[in-house]
Motif scaffolding. Structure first.
Motif, PDB file in Angstrom:
ATOM      1  N   UNK A  43      52.916   8.274 -83.231  1.00 39.29           N
ATOM      2  CA  UNK A  43      54.264   8.747 -82.915  1.00 39.29           C
ATOM      3  C   UNK A  43      54.455  10.192 -83.372  1.00 39.29           C
ATOM      4  N   UNK A  44      53.922  10.505 -84.538  1.00 37.91           N
ATOM      5  CA  UNK A  44      54.077  11.849 -85.080  1.00 37.91           C
ATOM      6  C   UNK A  44      53.279  12.864 -84.258  1.00 37.91           C
ATOM      7  N   UNK A  45      52.032  12.540 -83.954  1.00 35.45           N
ATOM      8  CA  UNK A  45      51.164  13.473 -83.232  1.00 35.45           C
ATOM      9  C   UNK A  45      51.669  13.731 -81.808  1.00 35.45           C
ATOM     10  N   UNK A  46      51.976  12.664 -81.089  1.00 35.71           N
ATOM     11  CA  UNK A  46      52.454  12.844 -79.716  1.00 35.71           C
ATOM     12  C   UNK A  46      53.864  13.424 -79.693  1.00 35.71           C
ATOM     13  N   UNK A  47      54.663  13.090 -80.698  1.00 36.15           N
ATOM     14  CA  UNK A  47      56.006  13.650 -80.793  1.00 36.15           C
ATOM     15  C   UNK A  47      55.988  15.149 -80.982  1.00 36.15           C
ATOM     16  N   UNK A  48      55.021  15.632 -81.752  1.00 40.27           N
ATOM     17  CA  UNK A  48      54.875  17.076 -81.966  1.00 40.27           C
ATOM     18  C   UNK A  48      54.536  17.786 -80.660  1.00 40.27           C
ATOM     19  N   UNK A  49      53.650  17.176 -79.864  1.00 44.69           N
ATOM     20  CA  UNK A  49      53.279  17.768 -78.576  1.00 44.69           C
ATOM     21  C   UNK A  49      54.470  17.766 -77.622  1.00 44.69           C
ATOM     22  N   UNK A  50      55.254  16.698 -77.658  1.00 46.19           N
ATOM     23  CA  UNK A  50      56.404  16.571 -76.750  1.00 46.19           C
ATOM     24  C   UNK A  50      57.436  17.673 -76.978  1.00 46.19           C
TER      25      UNK A  50
END
Length: 588
Positions: free
Chosen positions: A310-317
């Motif tokens: 969630x953190x990694x993909x959230x940062x990209x989003x």
């Protein structure tokens, strides 16, 4: 049997103890009372020996219960994937009826040629958008737009500022001279704007709505073009309606399937990759995996990686401020999430492809790296990519340019015996249509909406049951020449106007399922149910919007017709038509 003997021995011991107690009591108590007590104890002892134990009685009750019967009588189903897939009812590598159809895109006799219809002083320029395949749709449609406007087309500009930051120009990806000469009779094409009075002609910049119809171009662009002489259309991707006259659709096919030829250097390397795959096996599968971090972040999907994911993909989003917060479970239930590499492997095995099959994977950096790929590689150990079957030196002229690298994958996927797409993006659509046009080679698209439920529950069923359900759910998603594809697909994905039937197909009574005029009747126009809507057509809605807005659109259409068919009466639809640009960004 042993348990039963032990149980009876325990009963005998208890009875013996009771009798011994009775004898002692007869000596200690009143004779009459002792006699009565003794009789009762003796009767209890005899009944205990004859009657079944409570435990045995309880077991008989459970045995009659259907659920407990399965638990006690049979082991829990084990999901064990076989090395080879089940036998299939058809050849996995081709379709029996493919030879009954062929690609046909020649213009009819009534199609006016460029030297007759092109007006001097009208120049159309376009600025493409997105990655290689998204730009390809723009180039294809630009030629048709120029024909509609009776204009000279300037060789399109490629997008050099998008996410991929590829500096390649048209001539570095496609054979520009071939492009111009092949389309000479259809549209006049020049490499750059001419000078006017010793000065460079400056084009007027504008944008048309998505899925703009022929009438839309004539109403919106033509007046400006007549006045300004040169017009540049920006963000030119999917700016032409799917629904056009048959001759215009066939022009689309001539552009896409014949005029757009990669440069010699790209073709040479791409063909070398194909030859190396052929040297490994008679048949091979090409998989467009599309499981990169940016794709997953953009889709809003979640794959069980916990807070870290969630953190990694959230940062990209956060790169895209306009993205709305999505519901991952809902997105996945609706079939909008790419399958994991493991799920793709399980689907292929269930369809009948064994572990001996060679798999070429077209992909960038996979989210989770080797750990994510491990299950797919376990199912298909003959795992290849352009990086594994070439040297760094061979790839060096291409590796710094995303479009050129994508072109290499495009060639291998196009030439593969079976193409598998893990998304419904631009490359998937373009290749699906191309493979239909050139021989109907199998193209597998996961029916993700239904497969999702199977993957979630696979440990509660046997492999045989799972495989059977996969094959059932994939009917209509395998690239069969006559499959009825649900929904409204892009013309680039299903170029039905450009598919003709052989005499054998007609004799056998196997018509090709499409919405166009029969083969040979080139002058019949497509029945466009939205032809009275003027500029606004149903095609301007995005694929996502169409899933939920069909009823809404029909109601709106009635309202539009009641208001004199004026586009300005429904500005909200025009606004929506430009919203999917972000969505197309990562679908290459």
């Amino acid at each position: 049997m042993m348990k039963k003997k032990n149980h009876n021995r325990d009963k005998a011991n208890i009875v013996g103890l009771l009798i011994a107690t009775l004898l002692r009591r007869r000596r200690l108590h009143h004779p009459l009372l002792s006699a009565v007590s003794g009789c009762l104890l003796l009767l209890y002892a005899i009944f205990s020996l004859i009657a079944p134990s409570p435990a045995h009685h309880h077991h008989r009750i459970l045995y009659n219960d259907e659920v407990q019967s399965k638990l006690n009588s049979h082991p829990e189903p084990v999901f064990r994937v076989p090395v080879s897939g089940p036998s299939s009812v058809h050849d996995l590598w081709s379709w029996r009826i493919s030879k009954l159809y062929y690609g046909c895109s020649n213009a009819s006799d009534s199609f006016a040629e460029a030297d007759v219809k092109t007006h001097s002083g009208r120049y159309l320029l376009i600025a493409t958008s997105g990655g290689l395949n998204q730009q390809r749709t723009g180039i294809t449609d630009a030629v048709v737009a120029a024909y509609i406007l009776n204009a000279t087309l300037v060789v399109p500009k490629l997008d050099q500022k998008s996410f991929w930051k590829d500096t390649s120009n048209f001539a570095e990806i496609f054979d520009v001279d071939w492009f111009i000469s092949f389309l000479l009779k259809d549209v006049k094409i020049i490499k750059q704007l001419p000078m006017k009075g010793g000065k460079a002609l400056i084009p007027y910049t504008m944008r048309v709505p998505r899925k703009c119809s022929q009438k839309c171009y004539q109403n919106r662009v033509l007046p400006v073009l007549v006045k300004k002489h040169a017009v540049q259309l920006t963000k030119f991707d999917y700016r032409l309606s799917n629904r056009l006259e048959t001759d215009l659709q066939k022009l689309r096919c001539r552009v896409n399937y014949h005029s757009l030829k990669f440069t010699d250097s790209i073709l040479h390397m791409g063909n070398a990759l194909v030859e190396r795959m052929r040297a490994k096996s008679k048949h091979f599968i090409a998989l467009h995996l599309r499981f990169e971090p940016d794709m997953l972040a953009f889709s809003g999907c979640y794959y069980g990686g916990g807070e870290r994911e969630r953190r990694e993909l959230g940062t990209i989003r956060k790169r895209w401020k306009t993205l709305h917060v999505s519901n991952p479970d809902k997105v996945r239930r609706h079939g909008r999430c790419p399958l994991t590499p493991e799920e793709v492997g399980l689907m292929l095995r269930a369809l009948g492809f064994g572990s001996e099959v060679h798999l070429y994977v077209a992909s960038g950096e996979v989210y989770g790296g080797e750990e994510t790929l491990a299950p797919l590689k376990a199912l298909f150990p003959n795992f290849h990519s352009k990086e594994t079957i070439t040297s760094k030196e061979e790839l060096s002229p291409f590796s710094s340019f995303s479009s050129r690298m994508a072109a290499l994958d495009f060639i291998v996927c196009d030439e593969s015996d079976v193409f598998v797409t893990n998304n419904n993006g631009n490359m998937a659509k373009i290749l699906a249509g191309r493979r239909r046009y050139f021989g109907h080679k199998p193209t597998i698209r996961p029916n993700a909406k239904k497969l999702y439920r199977l993957f979630m529950n696979r440990n509660n069923m046997t492999w045989e049951e799972f495989a059977s359900r996969v094959r059932t759910n994939q009917i209509g998603f395998m690239g069969d020449p006559n499959e009825v594809r649900p929904g409204r697909g892009e013309f680039h994905e299903n170029p039905s106007s450009c598919i003709c039937e052989t005499s054998k197909a007609k004799a056998a009574g196997v018509p090709y399922r499409h919405n166009q005029a029969p083969d040979g009747d080139e002058n019949v126009k497509l029945d466009n149910t939205n032809r009275d809507l003027g500029d606004i057509t149903e095609e301007q809605l995005t694929d996502d919007e169409q899933d939920w807005s069909d009823v809404v659109f029909l109601n709106n259409r009635a309202q539009i017709q009641g208001k004199g068919n004026k586009a300005d009466s429904l500005p909200s639809l025009l606004t929506k038509s430009d919203q999917p640009e972000l969505e197309e960004l990562f679908s290459d």
